[in-house]
Scaffold this active site. Structure first.
Site, PDB file in Angstrom:
ATOM      1  N   GLU A 159      78.952  47.723  81.982  1.00 19.10           N
ATOM      2  CA  GLU A 159      77.549  47.826  81.534  1.00 19.10           C
ATOM      3  C   GLU A 159      77.384  48.759  80.335  1.00 19.10           C
ATOM      4  O   GLU A 159      76.424  48.626  79.573  1.00 19.10           O
ATOM      5  CB  GLU A 159      76.630  48.290  82.677  1.00 19.10           C
ATOM      6  CG  GLU A 159      76.355  47.231  83.716  1.00 19.10           C
ATOM      7  CD  GLU A 159      77.348  47.294  84.869  1.00 19.10           C
ATOM      8  OE1 GLU A 159      78.515  47.721  84.653  1.00 19.10           O
ATOM      9  OE2 GLU A 159      76.977  46.906  85.979  1.00 19.10           O
ATOM     10  N   GLY A 160      78.294  49.730  80.187  1.00 13.67           N
ATOM     11  CA  GLY A 160      78.231  50.607  79.013  1.00 13.67           C
ATOM     12  C   GLY A 160      78.424  49.793  77.734  1.00 13.67           C
ATOM     13  O   GLY A 160      77.643  49.905  76.781  1.00 13.67           O
ATOM     14  N   HIS A 161      79.453  48.939  77.749  1.00 16.05           N
ATOM     15  CA  HIS A 161      79.683  48.062  76.582  1.00 16.05           C
ATOM     16  C   HIS A 161      78.504  47.103  76.403  1.00 16.05           C
ATOM     17  O   HIS A 161      78.088  46.819  75.280  1.00 16.05           O
ATOM     18  CB  HIS A 161      80.965  47.239  76.767  1.00 16.05           C
ATOM     19  CG  HIS A 161      82.205  48.045  76.877  1.00 16.05           C
ATOM     20  ND1 HIS A 161      82.901  48.191  78.053  1.00 16.05           N
ATOM     21  CD2 HIS A 161      82.889  48.765  75.943  1.00 16.05           C
ATOM     22  CE1 HIS A 161      83.961  48.954  77.847  1.00 16.05           C
ATOM     23  NE2 HIS A 161      83.981  49.319  76.595  1.00 16.05           N
TER      24      HIS A 161
ATOM     25  N   ASP B  49      81.912  58.797  74.437  1.00 16.43           N
ATOM     26  CA  ASP B  49      82.988  59.314  73.584  1.00 16.43           C
ATOM     27  C   ASP B  49      82.340  60.043  72.416  1.00 16.43           C
ATOM     28  O   ASP B  49      82.391  59.597  71.261  1.00 16.43           O
ATOM     29  CB  ASP B  49      83.856  58.153  73.083  1.00 16.43           C
ATOM     30  CG  ASP B  49      84.572  57.468  74.224  1.00 16.43           C
ATOM     31  OD1 ASP B  49      85.439  58.096  74.844  1.00 16.43           O
ATOM     32  OD2 ASP B  49      84.245  56.303  74.516  1.00 16.43           O
TER      33      ASP B  49
ATOM     34  N   ARG C  86      88.391  53.227  82.775  1.00 20.23           N
ATOM     35  CA  ARG C  86      89.412  53.979  83.525  1.00 20.23           C
ATOM     36  C   ARG C  86      88.958  54.320  84.949  1.00 20.23           C
ATOM     37  O   ARG C  86      89.776  54.777  85.748  1.00 20.23           O
ATOM     38  CB  ARG C  86      89.789  55.251  82.766  1.00 20.23           C
ATOM     39  CG  ARG C  86      90.584  54.961  81.495  1.00 20.23           C
ATOM     40  CD  ARG C  86      91.181  56.210  80.880  1.00 20.23           C
ATOM     41  NE  ARG C  86      92.157  55.901  79.855  1.00 20.23           N
ATOM     42  CZ  ARG C  86      91.909  55.886  78.540  1.00 20.23           C
ATOM     43  NH1 ARG C  86      90.709  56.174  78.081  1.00 20.23           N
ATOM     44  NH2 ARG C  86      92.872  55.581  77.684  1.00 20.23           N
TER      45      ARG C  86
END
Ligand code: PAF
Length: 282
Positions: free
Chosen positions: A35-37, A150, A187
Site C-alpha cells: 500500500e505504500g507503493h 526512506d 522487508r
C-alpha cells in the site's frame, strides 16, 4: 498497461506520449509492491497524464552481506496492483539491461549520504543515486514520487536533482502504516510472528519522540534518550541508530531550531527496519 524490459521500448512509448504533450510521472520501486507503493502510484496517476512504475531490484545499492538474493520478488502480484491503480507502463529490466559489461559511471554524493544509513550501508546511496539518475534519463518524467519512509533517500534525490539540474519535480509522500503502526515495508515479510510483534517498538518510539517534540521539547538528547530507552526495553530489538538531523543536509543537530528529521534503524532479529518522523513547524 504494458510491461517492458528494455530501455528502447520505454523510450519509444514515452516519445509518443511527449509528442501528444502528455505529462509523465515515474514511481521507481524494487517491486513486491504494498500500500505504500500504491499511495505513490495514486499520487502520480492523479498528478500526471501517464504513469510509469519501474520494478528493478538494483544490485548496485546492496552491500556484500545484504539481502540482494533473498529480497522478495513477485511480478504477478506487482502487475496486478499496478493494473488496479491505473499504471500505464511497467519497466522491469534485467540487471544486464541497466548495467552493461562496460559500465564505469556513477553518481556519488557527499554530506547527505555520510550519516544515518550511510554509516552501516556505505555504498548504498551511490547505488541509489546512480540507478535513479539512469531511470530519470530513461523515462524523462516530469514528476517522480518517493516515500517519506526512506527520508534520507528522499533528501538525497532532491539534492541530486538540484545539483545536476535534472528537469523534473521530486515529490515525497507520507509513510503508510499497518493498523497497529508498523511502517509498511517489503522487508516486513522477513519477520516471524514474534518479531512482527516486537517490531511495533519502532512506531511506538516514533510516536513518543514526536509527541515530546510537538509538546515543545527542543533538546535532541532528551528526545533521543527517551526513544532509545523505550526501544531498549524490547528484547528482540537492537538499535543501529536513532538520530535527529537537519532535514535538508542530514547533518546531526543538538537543538531543534530548523526543520528536522528524527530517524532510526533497528534490527528486529536479523531484519533491519527503518522509521522516522519529520518536524517542520519550528
Ligand atoms: O526505495 C527504493 O525502493 C529504491 O531505493 C529505489 C528508489 C527504487 C532505487 O532502487
Amino acid at each position: 498497461m504494458k510491461i517492458v524490459k528494455t530501455i528502447k521500448e520505454v523510450r519509444e512509448i514515452v516519445k509518443l506520449w511527449k509528442k501528444e504533450n502528455l505529462s509523465v510521472g515515474l514511481v521507481p520501486t524494487m517491486g513486491y509492491l504494498h500500500e505504500g507503493h500504491a499511495s505513490l502510484i495514486d499520487a502520480s496517476v492523479s498528478g500526471n497524464d501517464k504513469t510509469v512504475v519501474s520494478i528493478f531490484v538494483n544490485p548496485m545499492q546492496f552491500g556484500a552481506n545484504e539481502d540482494l538474493d533473498s529480497y522478495p520478488r513477485d511480478l504477478n502480484h506487482d502487475s496486478k496492483l499496478c493494473e488496479e491503480h491505473h499504471v500505464d507502463l511497467i519497466f522491469n529490466p534485467e540487471p544486464s539491461e541497466m548495467y552493461g559489461k562496460d559500465f564505469y559511471t556513477y553518481v556519488n554524493m557527499n554530506v547527505l549520504t555520510e550519516d544515518l544509513c550511510g554509516i552501516t550501508r556505505p555504498i548504498h546511496f551511490k547505488g541509489v543515486c546512480t540507478v535513479v539518475a539512469k531511470l530519470f534519463n530513461i523515462v524523462q518524467p516530469d514528476n517522480a514520487y518517493f516515500g517519506q519512509k526512506d527520508a534520507q533517500q528522499l533528501a538525497i534525490i532532491k539534492q541530486m536533482v538540484q545539483d545536476l539540474n535534472m528537469p523534473l519535480e521530486v515529490h515525497g509522500c507520507p509513510i503508510v502504516r499497518e493498523i497497529d503502526g508498523l511502517a509498511k515495508s517489503s522487508r516486513n515479510t522477513y519477520l516471524s510472528t514474534e518479531e512482527r510483534q516486537s517490531a511495533l517498538i519502532l512506531s511506538k518510539a516514533i510516536t513518543l519522540g514526536q509527541s515530546l517534540v510537538e509538546n515543545g521539547e527542543r533538546d535532541c538528547s532528551k528526545v533521543l534518550t527517551s526513544m532509545i530507552d523505550l526501544i531498549s526495553s524490547e528484547p528482540l530489538a537492537k538499535i543501529d541508530y536513532v538520530k535527529i538531523v537537519d532535514l535538508k543536509t542530514i547533518q546531526p543537530v543538538n537543538t531543534i531550531e530548523k526543520p528536522i528529521l528524527c530517524a532510526m534503524a533497528v534490527y528486529i532479529g536479523k531484519t533491519r527496519l527503518i522509521d522516522n518522523f519529520i518536524f517542520e513547524e519550528v
